[in-house]
Enzyme design. Structure first.
Site, PDB file in Angstrom:
ATOM      1  N   ALA A   1      26.136 176.098  40.441  1.00 17.46           N
ATOM      2  CA  ALA A   1      26.843 174.860  41.377  1.00 17.46           C
ATOM      3  C   ALA A   1      28.386 176.385  41.656  1.00 17.46           C
ATOM      4  CB  ALA A   1      28.095 173.908  41.227  1.00 17.46           C
TER       5      ALA A   1
ATOM      6  N   ASP B   1      10.875 175.599  50.052  1.00 18.11           N
ATOM      7  CA  ASP B   1      10.229 176.288  50.617  1.00 18.11           C
ATOM      8  C   ASP B   1      11.193 176.228  51.645  1.00 18.11           C
ATOM      9  OD1 ASP B   1       9.351 177.908  52.896  1.00 18.11           O
ATOM     10  OD2 ASP B   1       7.845 178.611  51.731  1.00 18.11           O
ATOM     11  N   HIS B   2      12.478 176.770  52.398  1.00 14.41           N
ATOM     12  CA  HIS B   2      13.228 176.550  53.311  1.00 14.41           C
ATOM     13  C   HIS B   2      12.050 176.725  54.609  1.00 14.41           C
ATOM     14  CE1 HIS B   2      14.689 180.516  53.570  1.00 14.41           C
ATOM     15  NE2 HIS B   2      15.191 180.389  55.089  1.00 14.41           N
TER      16      HIS B   2
ATOM     17  N   HIS C   1       6.914 181.758  52.929  1.00 12.76           N
ATOM     18  CA  HIS C   1       6.857 181.018  54.050  1.00 12.76           C
ATOM     19  C   HIS C   1       5.864 181.363  54.980  1.00 12.76           C
ATOM     20  CE1 HIS C   1      11.060 180.577  52.405  1.00 12.76           C
ATOM     21  NE2 HIS C   1      11.036 181.972  52.619  1.00 12.76           N
TER      22      HIS C   1
ATOM     23  N   LYS D   1      12.383 193.374  57.347  1.00 17.16           N
ATOM     24  CA  LYS D   1      14.114 193.741  56.981  1.00 17.16           C
ATOM     25  C   LYS D   1      14.451 195.098  57.976  1.00 17.16           C
ATOM     26  CE  LYS D   1      15.448 191.147  53.132  1.00 17.16           C
ATOM     27  NZ  LYS D   1      15.711 190.013  53.524  1.00 17.16           N
TER      28      LYS D   1
HETATM   29  N1  LIG Z   1      21.374 182.229  48.234  1.00 11.44           N
HETATM   30  C1  LIG Z   1      21.074 182.671  48.725  1.00 11.44           C
HETATM   31  O1  LIG Z   1      20.717 182.593  49.779  1.00 11.44           O
HETATM   32  C2  LIG Z   1      19.138 182.069  48.642  1.00 11.44           C
HETATM   33  C3  LIG Z   1      18.779 181.728  47.064  1.00 11.44           C
HETATM   34  N2  LIG Z   1      17.696 181.984  46.181  1.00 11.44           N
HETATM   35  C4  LIG Z   1      17.583 180.861  44.941  1.00 11.44           C
HETATM   36  O2  LIG Z   1      18.591 180.226  44.428  1.00 11.44           O
HETATM   37  C5  LIG Z   1      18.750 180.159  43.230  1.00 11.44           C
HETATM   38  C6  LIG Z   1      20.527 180.704  43.063  1.00 11.44           C
HETATM   39  O3  LIG Z   1      21.093 181.704  43.458  1.00 11.44           O
HETATM   40  P1  LIG Z   1      22.880 182.403  44.194  1.00 11.44           P
HETATM   41  O4  LIG Z   1      23.253 180.960  43.665  1.00 11.44           O
HETATM   42  O5  LIG Z   1      22.408 183.256  45.585  1.00 11.44           O
HETATM   43  O6  LIG Z   1      22.598 183.540  42.556  1.00 11.44           O
HETATM   44  P2  LIG Z   1      24.364 183.415  42.281  1.00 11.44           P
HETATM   45  O7  LIG Z   1      23.340 184.111  41.674  1.00 11.44           O
HETATM   46  O8  LIG Z   1      24.834 183.436  43.336  1.00 11.44           O
HETATM   47  O9  LIG Z   1      24.355 181.898  41.792  1.00 11.44           O
HETATM   48  C7  LIG Z   1      24.094 181.686  40.148  1.00 11.44           C
HETATM   49  C8  LIG Z   1      24.979 180.550  39.631  1.00 11.44           C
HETATM   50  O10 LIG Z   1      24.153 180.372  38.256  1.00 11.44           O
HETATM   51  C9  LIG Z   1      25.232 180.370  37.332  1.00 11.44           C
HETATM   52  N3  LIG Z   1      25.195 180.210  35.561  1.00 11.44           N
HETATM   53  C10 LIG Z   1      24.862 181.745  35.624  1.00 11.44           C
HETATM   54  N4  LIG Z   1      23.943 181.892  34.653  1.00 11.44           N
HETATM   55  C11 LIG Z   1      24.297 180.250  33.736  1.00 11.44           C
HETATM   56  C12 LIG Z   1      24.421 179.965  32.028  1.00 11.44           C
HETATM   57  N5  LIG Z   1      23.381 180.748  31.556  1.00 11.44           N
HETATM   58  N6  LIG Z   1      24.898 178.450  32.431  1.00 11.44           N
HETATM   59  C13 LIG Z   1      24.841 177.987  33.269  1.00 11.44           C
HETATM   60  N7  LIG Z   1      25.269 178.331  34.982  1.00 11.44           N
HETATM   61  C14 LIG Z   1      24.702 179.289  34.778  1.00 11.44           C
HETATM   62  C15 LIG Z   1      26.390 180.351  37.513  1.00 11.44           C
HETATM   63  O11 LIG Z   1      27.470 180.325  37.080  1.00 11.44           O
HETATM   64  P3  LIG Z   1      29.017 180.812  36.907  1.00 11.44           P
HETATM   65  O12 LIG Z   1      28.788 182.400  37.851  1.00 11.44           O
HETATM   66  O13 LIG Z   1      29.758 180.048  36.848  1.00 11.44           O
HETATM   67  O14 LIG Z   1      27.794 181.339  35.632  1.00 11.44           O
HETATM   68  C16 LIG Z   1      25.414 180.698  39.538  1.00 11.44           C
HETATM   69  O15 LIG Z   1      26.644 179.197  39.460  1.00 11.44           O
HETATM   70  C17 LIG Z   1      18.192 181.920  43.008  1.00 11.44           C
HETATM   71  O16 LIG Z   1      17.124 181.440  42.011  1.00 11.44           O
HETATM   72  C18 LIG Z   1      17.862 182.842  44.296  1.00 11.44           C
HETATM   73  O17 LIG Z   1      16.820 183.457  44.067  1.00 11.44           O
HETATM   74  C19 LIG Z   1      16.811 181.036  47.418  1.00 11.44           C
HETATM   75  C20 LIG Z   1      17.326 181.230  48.660  1.00 11.44           C
HETATM   76  C21 LIG Z   1      18.128 181.191  49.394  1.00 11.44           C
HETATM   77  O1  LIG Z   2      13.687 183.175  51.378  1.00 11.67           O
HETATM   78  C1  LIG Z   2      14.439 183.870  52.009  1.00 11.67           C
HETATM   79  O2  LIG Z   2      14.775 183.915  53.332  1.00 11.67           O
HETATM   80  C2  LIG Z   2      15.564 184.969  54.150  1.00 11.67           C
HETATM   81  C3  LIG Z   2      14.958 184.799  55.760  1.00 11.67           C
HETATM   82  O3  LIG Z   2      15.506 183.254  55.967  1.00 11.67           O
HETATM   83  P1  LIG Z   2      15.383 183.116  56.910  1.00 11.67           P
HETATM   84  O4  LIG Z   2      16.098 181.146  57.020  1.00 11.67           O
HETATM   85  O5  LIG Z   2      17.056 183.552  57.889  1.00 11.67           O
HETATM   86  O6  LIG Z   2      14.746 183.218  58.301  1.00 11.67           O
HETATM   87  C4  LIG Z   2      15.568 186.450  53.765  1.00 11.67           C
HETATM   88  O7  LIG Z   2      15.964 187.077  54.516  1.00 11.67           O
HETATM   89  C5  LIG Z   2      14.948 185.967  52.097  1.00 11.67           C
HETATM   90  O8  LIG Z   2      15.262 187.888  51.602  1.00 11.67           O
HETATM   91  C6  LIG Z   2      14.069 185.107  51.815  1.00 11.67           C
HETATM   92  O9  LIG Z   2      14.686 185.350  50.221  1.00 11.67           O
END
Ligand SMILES: NC(=O)C1=CN([C@@H]2O[C@H](COP(=O)(O)OP(=O)(O)OC[C@H]3O[C@@H](n4cnc5c(N)ncnc54)[C@H](OP(=O)(O)O)[C@@H]3O)[C@@H](O)[C@H]2O)C=CC1
Ligand SMILES: O=C1O[C@H](COP(=O)(O)O)[C@@H](O)[C@H](O)[C@H]1O
Length: 496
Positions: A16, A180-181, A243, A343
């Site tokens: 979160a 799968d968004h 996707h 990209k």
């Molecule tokens: N960001 C994006 O746009 C997208 C992300 N995803 C997927 O979503 C997932 C999360 O991505 P994202 O939010 O970018 O990642 P971040 O690195 O920004 O966040 C990771 C989160 O995991 C928490 N965390 C890590 N290790 C632990 C632990 N051992 N215990 C508890 N909490 C932990 C961190 O909390 P803290 O730092 O407080 O420990 C943080 O809240 C990934 O699988 C990613 O591939 C998929 C599509 C798009």
């Molecule tokens: O899942 C992913 O999608 C984005 C592209 O998503 P879009 O909704 O903006 O088309 C991509 O940038 C990213 O690398 C990939 O992990």
């Protein structure tokens, strides 16, 4: 499908404090709250390691909403439903405490034990979290428990299988919602409606009338700060396995008997089963890879992929994929589905172009240059809509034919009502509608198709970089279509 209209649940977000929660999940829950799609008595418990208080967590949520939604109000009331519980998810003893918090939420908000566990964390934690949730009885409530899982779902088929086995120890397939968004996007969901509610299209939706289908998802952005993740992924795993293959499945599937989750998924699975198998030796005939070099993106000079941070200076990772996907079944035999994604391309655009076959004899156009095939274009993003390319008589005398377009712009009409993909998917998950989430059978078949390509590519080094930033990809991608006497249709008026 037995779905609740105004679901009432505790949502637990693992991760979160992370980027996904901040950019996508909080604003989506807020929109559901404002549109009164979720019960006013909802609760969200956030988990991360940072030692935040509830107040710090709530102000992070307010910030996230203010930065993504222009007019926001009732933020204090909204964020008062959010609670933060810091712990390391690998520590089994913390789950009992979380269980107590969730029971308190049930009492405070009269929630009947319904739980949505949202995994917004790296996949290496999914199995551990699922196991501990079950072991400590967090899933044993009077209500329902659902597990929402972010991508990537594995790195290849064996790792996806392992991950699936781990989560299946604690959750059954019908409790698992694999995100799968793209399946939450308005116009991706429209593919079925366009196909199955228009006699005009469904009757010609086959190899007798369609010559090829093109699916493009291009991005202007580079890898940004995700070099570490992307080096192990590449465009094939990041975009194609999920996707693009999902869009192909929706375009190619047979009409389901009913609009029900299992029926739709089963038709998509049949498409995946009909994908023409390739050996590693066949891959160059069907797939092309690329990596961006330096160039210009929207008027600014940008570095090549190998110069990005956390990227190997000799990286063999592809940032672009184009492919010819063949579906060897009765409906699609002989019709190529061309897909491409990359990209640092010239435009941000996701589009589907369905090209119809030429008439057996055209009374108005004899030469190739003056013939304009009928096209159905489905605009997924940024514009949302449909364009039908037809031919009509030019005004005035004579019988000159000119190409015309019939346009429907969905986000021009519904601009303020189009829900964001995550908003739609969270709502579906809360209602128990898994249609727009991927079933394990789809995921595994897609991995098995993609694994052959990645093995072929990993076993030999590519000549990268092979396209400049700000262009539409490598020359080889054009040649892939040229050898079939086709060409990529422009995805915007300005590029290609
Ligand atoms: N960001 C994006 O746009 C997208 C992300 N995803 C997927 O979503 C997932 C999360 O991505 P994202 O939010 O970018 O990642 P971040 O690195 O920004 O966040 C990771 C989160 O995991 C928490 N965390 C890590 N290790 C632990 C632990 N051992 N215990 C508890 N909490 C932990 C961190 O909390 P803290 O730092 O407080 O420990 C943080 O809240 C990934 O699988 C990613 O591939 C998929 C599509 C798009
Ligand atoms: O899942 C992913 O999608 C984005 C592209 O998503 P879009 O909704 O903006 O088309 C991509 O940038 C990213 O690398 C990939 O992990």
């Amino acid at each position: 499908m037995n779905t609740e209209q105004k679901p009432k649940a505790v949502i637990v977000i693992f991760g979160a404090t992370g980027d996904l929660a901040k950019r996508k999940l909080f604003p989506s829950i807020y929109r559901l709250y404002r549109s009164k799609k979720i019960d006013a008595d909802f609760a969200v418990v956030g988990v991360g390691r940072r030692p935040w208080t509830n107040d710090e967590f709530r102000s992070n949520i307010s910030e996230s909403i203010q930065s993504s939604i222009k007019k926001s109000s009732e933020l204090e009331e909204f964020t008062s439903h959010f609670y933060y519980h810091p712990f390391d998810v690998t520590n089994p003893s913390s789950y009992l405490e979380l269980k107590g918090i969730l029971s308190d939420m049930d009492s405070k908000y009269q929630i009947p034990g319904n739980r949505m566990f949202y995994m917004a964390m790296a996949p290496e934690f999914f199995g551990t979290i699922a196991r501990n949730l079950k072991k400590e009885g967090l899933t044993a409530t009077e209500g329902w428990s659902r597990l929402v899982i972010e991508k990537p779902f594995g790195h290849d088929l064996p790792s996806a299988q392992l991950l699936n086995d781990e989560i299946r120890e604690a959750f059954s397939e019908d409790q698992i919602y694999r995100i799968d968004h793209y399946l939450g996007k308005q116009m991706v969901q429209n593919i079925e409606v366009i196909r199955f509610s228009n006699a005009l299209f469904e009757s010609v939706w086959n190899n007798r009338y369609i010559s090829n289908i093109q699916v493009t998802s291009s991005e202007v952005l580079g890898v940004e700060d995700r070099g570490r993740y992307y080096e192990n992924s590449g465009a094939l795993r990041d975009m194609v396995q999920n996707h693009l293959m999902q869009m192909v499945a929706l375009l190619a599937m047979e009409p389901p008997i009913k609009l029900e989750t299992d029926e739709i998924r089963s038709e998509k699975v049949k498409v995946m089963r009909a994908l023409r198998p390739m050996t590693e030796k066949d891959v160059p005939d069907y797939f092309v890879r690329g990596q961006y070099g330096k160039g210009e993106s929207e008027g600014t000079a940008v570095p090549g992929y190998r110069e990005e941070s956390n990227v190997d200076a000799e990286s063999n990772t592809e940032t672009y994929v184009a492919g010819k996907v063949m579906i060897d079944n009765f409906r699609w035999a002989g019709v190529p589905f061309y897909i491409r994604t990359g990209k640092r391309m010239a435009a941000k655009s996701t589009k589907i172009v369905v090209q119809f076959k030429d008439l057996p004899m055209n009374l108005y156009s004899n030469d190739v240059d003056s013939k304009h095939p009928n096209l159905l274009v489905i605009h997924i993003q940024p514009d949302e809509g449909i364009t039908l390319h037809l031919n009509a008589k030019e005004s005035g005398g004579g019988s000159y034919v000119k190409p015309i377009k019939l346009d429907y712009c969905s986000n021009c009409v519904d601009q303020f009502n189009t829900p964001e993909a995550y908003e739609k998917l969270i709502y579906d998950g809360l209602r128990g509608d898994a249609t727009n989430f991927t079933h394990w059978d789809e995921v595994s078949l897609s991995w098995s198709y993609v694994d052959t390509i990645s093995k072929a590519w990993e076993s030999n080094k590519a000549e990268f970089p092979n396209y400049a930033s700000g262009t539409m990809g490598p020359k080889a991608a054009d040649e892939l279509l040229e050898k079939d006497d086709f060409q990529w249709w422009p995805i915007t008026d300005m590029v290609d």
